[in-house]
Design a protein around this motif. Sequence first.
Motif, PDB file in Angstrom:
ATOM      1  N   ALA A 180     -25.866   2.078 -30.177  1.00 51.21           N
ATOM      2  CA  ALA A 180     -25.257   2.718 -31.485  1.00 51.21           C
ATOM      3  C   ALA A 180     -26.166   3.894 -31.855  1.00 51.21           C
ATOM      4  CB  ALA A 180     -25.544   1.508 -32.699  1.00 51.21           C
ATOM      5  N   ALA A 181     -27.355   3.986 -31.327  1.00 48.95           N
ATOM      6  CA  ALA A 181     -28.366   5.126 -31.590  1.00 48.95           C
ATOM      7  C   ALA A 181     -28.743   6.056 -30.372  1.00 48.95           C
ATOM      8  CB  ALA A 181     -29.582   4.348 -32.389  1.00 48.95           C
ATOM      9  N   PRO A 182     -29.080   7.226 -30.494  1.00 47.32           N
ATOM     10  CA  PRO A 182     -28.816   8.121 -31.564  1.00 47.32           C
ATOM     11  C   PRO A 182     -27.458   8.349 -32.142  1.00 47.32           C
ATOM     12  CG  PRO A 182     -29.377   9.339 -29.873  1.00 47.32           C
ATOM     13  CD  PRO A 182     -29.571   8.039 -29.445  1.00 47.32           C
ATOM     14  N   THR A 183     -26.385   8.164 -31.061  1.00 47.80           N
ATOM     15  CA  THR A 183     -24.981   8.114 -31.409  1.00 47.80           C
ATOM     16  C   THR A 183     -24.282   6.908 -30.618  1.00 47.80           C
ATOM     17  OG1 THR A 183     -24.612   9.525 -29.640  1.00 47.80           O
ATOM     18  CG2 THR A 183     -24.955  10.541 -31.961  1.00 47.80           C
ATOM     19  N   SER A 184     -23.181   6.665 -31.403  1.00 45.34           N
ATOM     20  CA  SER A 184     -22.384   5.537 -30.404  1.00 45.34           C
ATOM     21  C   SER A 184     -22.024   6.163 -29.108  1.00 45.34           C
ATOM     22  CB  SER A 184     -21.454   4.744 -31.363  1.00 45.34           C
ATOM     23  OG  SER A 184     -21.864   4.317 -32.627  1.00 45.34           O
ATOM     24  N   GLN A 185     -22.356   5.286 -28.067  1.00 47.68           N
ATOM     25  CA  GLN A 185     -22.132   5.724 -26.757  1.00 47.68           C
ATOM     26  C   GLN A 185     -22.272   4.530 -25.757  1.00 47.68           C
ATOM     27  OE1 GLN A 185     -24.532   8.771 -24.756  1.00 47.68           O
ATOM     28  NE2 GLN A 185     -25.803   8.553 -26.651  1.00 47.68           N
ATOM     29  N   ASN A 186     -21.583   4.896 -24.484  1.00 46.04           N
ATOM     30  CA  ASN A 186     -22.068   3.920 -23.366  1.00 46.04           C
ATOM     31  C   ASN A 186     -22.962   4.752 -22.459  1.00 46.04           C
ATOM     32  OD1 ASN A 186     -20.506   1.579 -23.764  1.00 46.04           O
ATOM     33  ND2 ASN A 186     -18.621   2.470 -22.998  1.00 46.04           N
ATOM     34  N   VAL A 187     -23.957   4.190 -22.163  1.00 48.65           N
ATOM     35  CA  VAL A 187     -25.141   4.946 -21.480  1.00 48.65           C
ATOM     36  C   VAL A 187     -25.235   4.348 -20.059  1.00 48.65           C
ATOM     37  CG1 VAL A 187     -26.591   5.467 -23.171  1.00 48.65           C
ATOM     38  CG2 VAL A 187     -26.833   3.355 -22.175  1.00 48.65           C
ATOM     39  N   ASP A 188     -25.384   4.824 -18.931  1.00 46.85           N
ATOM     40  CA  ASP A 188     -25.422   4.449 -17.523  1.00 46.85           C
ATOM     41  C   ASP A 188     -26.721   3.733 -17.671  1.00 46.85           C
ATOM     42  OD1 ASP A 188     -23.235   5.732 -16.627  1.00 46.85           O
ATOM     43  OD2 ASP A 188     -24.292   7.414 -16.086  1.00 46.85           O
ATOM     44  N   LEU A 189     -26.587   2.671 -16.795  1.00 46.33           N
ATOM     45  CA  LEU A 189     -27.774   1.848 -16.325  1.00 46.33           C
ATOM     46  C   LEU A 189     -28.136   1.943 -15.038  1.00 46.33           C
ATOM     47  CD1 LEU A 189     -26.332  -1.470 -18.069  1.00 46.33           C
ATOM     48  CD2 LEU A 189     -28.062   0.183 -19.100  1.00 46.33           C
ATOM     49  N   LEU A 190     -29.617   2.415 -14.893  1.00 48.66           N
ATOM     50  CA  LEU A 190     -29.905   2.768 -13.456  1.00 48.66           C
ATOM     51  C   LEU A 190     -30.964   2.009 -12.914  1.00 48.66           C
ATOM     52  CD1 LEU A 190     -30.526   6.462 -14.469  1.00 48.66           C
ATOM     53  CD2 LEU A 190     -28.418   5.393 -13.727  1.00 48.66           C
ATOM     54  N   VAL A 245     -35.081  -4.797  -2.631  1.00 51.75           N
ATOM     55  CA  VAL A 245     -35.926  -4.782  -3.822  1.00 51.75           C
ATOM     56  C   VAL A 245     -35.191  -3.885  -4.796  1.00 51.75           C
ATOM     57  CG1 VAL A 245     -37.894  -4.210  -5.104  1.00 51.75           C
ATOM     58  CG2 VAL A 245     -37.907  -5.089  -2.585  1.00 51.75           C
ATOM     59  N   ILE A 246     -34.772  -4.133  -5.957  1.00 56.95           N
ATOM     60  CA  ILE A 246     -34.578  -3.323  -6.936  1.00 56.95           C
ATOM     61  C   ILE A 246     -35.405  -3.222  -8.183  1.00 56.95           C
ATOM     62  CG2 ILE A 246     -31.904  -3.587  -6.573  1.00 56.95           C
ATOM     63  CD1 ILE A 246     -31.618  -5.402  -9.125  1.00 56.95           C
ATOM     64  N   SER A 247     -35.648  -1.912  -9.035  1.00 54.01           N
ATOM     65  CA  SER A 247     -36.336  -1.780 -10.044  1.00 54.01           C
ATOM     66  C   SER A 247     -35.766  -1.263 -10.879  1.00 54.01           C
ATOM     67  CB  SER A 247     -37.635  -1.017  -9.649  1.00 54.01           C
ATOM     68  OG  SER A 247     -38.405  -0.892 -10.858  1.00 54.01           O
ATOM     69  N   LEU A 248     -35.349  -1.823 -12.149  1.00 52.53           N
ATOM     70  CA  LEU A 248     -34.188  -1.476 -13.156  1.00 52.53           C
ATOM     71  C   LEU A 248     -34.622  -0.888 -14.502  1.00 52.53           C
ATOM     72  CD1 LEU A 248     -33.292  -3.992 -15.214  1.00 52.53           C
ATOM     73  CD2 LEU A 248     -33.555  -5.071 -12.828  1.00 52.53           C
ATOM     74  N   ASP A 249     -34.068   0.058 -15.051  1.00 51.55           N
ATOM     75  CA  ASP A 249     -34.169   0.315 -16.431  1.00 51.55           C
ATOM     76  C   ASP A 249     -33.092  -0.558 -17.316  1.00 51.55           C
ATOM     77  OD1 ASP A 249     -36.061   2.253 -15.860  1.00 51.55           O
ATOM     78  OD2 ASP A 249     -34.563   3.745 -16.073  1.00 51.55           O
ATOM     79  N   TYR A 250     -33.383  -0.554 -18.579  1.00 49.68           N
ATOM     80  CA  TYR A 250     -32.553  -1.144 -19.468  1.00 49.68           C
ATOM     81  C   TYR A 250     -32.451  -0.696 -20.878  1.00 49.68           C
ATOM     82  CZ  TYR A 250     -37.068  -3.324 -19.774  1.00 49.68           C
ATOM     83  OH  TYR A 250     -38.702  -3.373 -20.171  1.00 49.68           O
ATOM     84  N   ARG A 251     -31.596  -1.332 -21.817  1.00 50.99           N
ATOM     85  CA  ARG A 251     -31.391  -0.477 -23.044  1.00 50.99           C
ATOM     86  C   ARG A 251     -32.526  -1.159 -24.028  1.00 50.99           C
ATOM     87  NH1 ARG A 251     -25.755  -2.927 -24.678  1.00 50.99           N
ATOM     88  NH2 ARG A 251     -26.457  -4.423 -23.126  1.00 50.99           N
ATOM     89  N   LEU A 252     -32.911  -0.201 -24.697  1.00 48.21           N
ATOM     90  CA  LEU A 252     -34.042  -0.496 -25.615  1.00 48.21           C
ATOM     91  C   LEU A 252     -33.891  -0.722 -27.045  1.00 48.21           C
ATOM     92  CD1 LEU A 252     -36.051   2.478 -23.982  1.00 48.21           C
ATOM     93  CD2 LEU A 252     -36.473   0.115 -23.476  1.00 48.21           C
ATOM     94  N   SER A 253     -34.863  -1.280 -27.638  1.00 47.54           N
ATOM     95  CA  SER A 253     -34.563  -1.491 -29.254  1.00 47.54           C
ATOM     96  C   SER A 253     -34.353  -0.326 -30.047  1.00 47.54           C
ATOM     97  CB  SER A 253     -35.990  -2.087 -29.628  1.00 47.54           C
ATOM     98  OG  SER A 253     -36.171  -3.239 -29.104  1.00 47.54           O
ATOM     99  N   PRO A 254     -34.784   0.905 -29.892  1.00 41.73           N
ATOM    100  CA  PRO A 254     -34.548   2.150 -30.580  1.00 41.73           C
ATOM    101  C   PRO A 254     -33.234   2.488 -30.491  1.00 41.73           C
ATOM    102  CG  PRO A 254     -36.666   2.644 -29.692  1.00 41.73           C
ATOM    103  CD  PRO A 254     -36.084   1.070 -29.039  1.00 41.73           C
ATOM    104  N   GLN A 255     -32.438   2.266 -29.272  1.00 39.72           N
ATOM    105  CA  GLN A 255     -31.247   2.665 -29.043  1.00 39.72           C
ATOM    106  C   GLN A 255     -29.955   2.044 -29.875  1.00 39.72           C
ATOM    107  OE1 GLN A 255     -31.476   2.400 -24.556  1.00 39.72           O
ATOM    108  NE2 GLN A 255     -31.010   4.414 -24.490  1.00 39.72           N
ATOM    109  N   LEU A 256     -30.666   0.914 -30.653  1.00 32.76           N
ATOM    110  CA  LEU A 256     -29.736  -0.121 -31.164  1.00 32.76           C
ATOM    111  C   LEU A 256     -28.483  -0.636 -30.091  1.00 32.76           C
ATOM    112  CD1 LEU A 256     -29.314   1.274 -34.551  1.00 32.76           C
ATOM    113  CD2 LEU A 256     -30.933  -0.653 -33.841  1.00 32.76           C
TER     114      LEU A 256
END
Length: 258
Positions: free
Chosen positions: A13-23, A73-84
């Motif tokens: 939901a932040a900074p805008t409402s959108q779908n983000v790629d998870l890498l 092995v995978i090393s992953l990123d994920y969504r964060l608190s400031p992104q709501l």
Amino acid sequence: VTEALVYGSGPIAAPTSQNVDLLLDLYEPDVELSGHSVPLMVIIPGGGFVAVSRAQSELVSFAVEFARQGYIVISLDYRLSPQLPILSQDFELLKSALQVGPAAESLALGMVAASEDALLATKWIVTTVAQQGVSVPGIGLLGSSAGAVTALNLAYALDNFGISVPDMKVVVGVWGSLLMDRSGGDVIAADDAPVIMVHGTADARVDYEKGSLAIANRAMQIGLPYELISNVGKGHSFNENLLHSTESFPNSGPTQFQ
């Protein structure tokens, strides 16, 4: 090494409402894997649920060494608190069940989103390699700081909230804590994955006694195999804990990294 593979997308939901790629970054042994059974290690970076980097050098060292020894092995990123992050229904119910106060609301949102994304990444890689003729006989989790919290929550807590998780063979928590548990480790059962913990006793960010020591005490109580590596007087960082040059236990030989 194959970098920046998209394992899914997640709404924020932040900074805008959108779908983000998870890498994620994928590390594989340099041999033909098709037709083979290959274990998987999932590496989850830290960052207090406000930052994350799957390319953190210390975790890359783990990923490379596991791949050299025959792991995928995978090393992953994920969504964060400031992104709501906007959670799926199951994980929104999980977050509601945690019953946190307003001061911890942002932390809880990031923590639950990280668990949702890490579970998605784990299932995605198992399905992806299966399409290439590779079976995964066992899965391990390794995380540092918030990544360790995520790994511990994923392995021991999610199923208690009705969320299906693949069986894990081992969990490695580097200065982490089991935060989806308010009852002294009762979510950990004797038939769960064995756990290895590394933690500085002077950690000012993730409490050693409420974190790794409490998990060790619970494991000892129920007969779950565990190992607790306590770095006396050390704090909350790879720089302080010196895993590459410090033995697991005095005169044991192997370093903590090994």
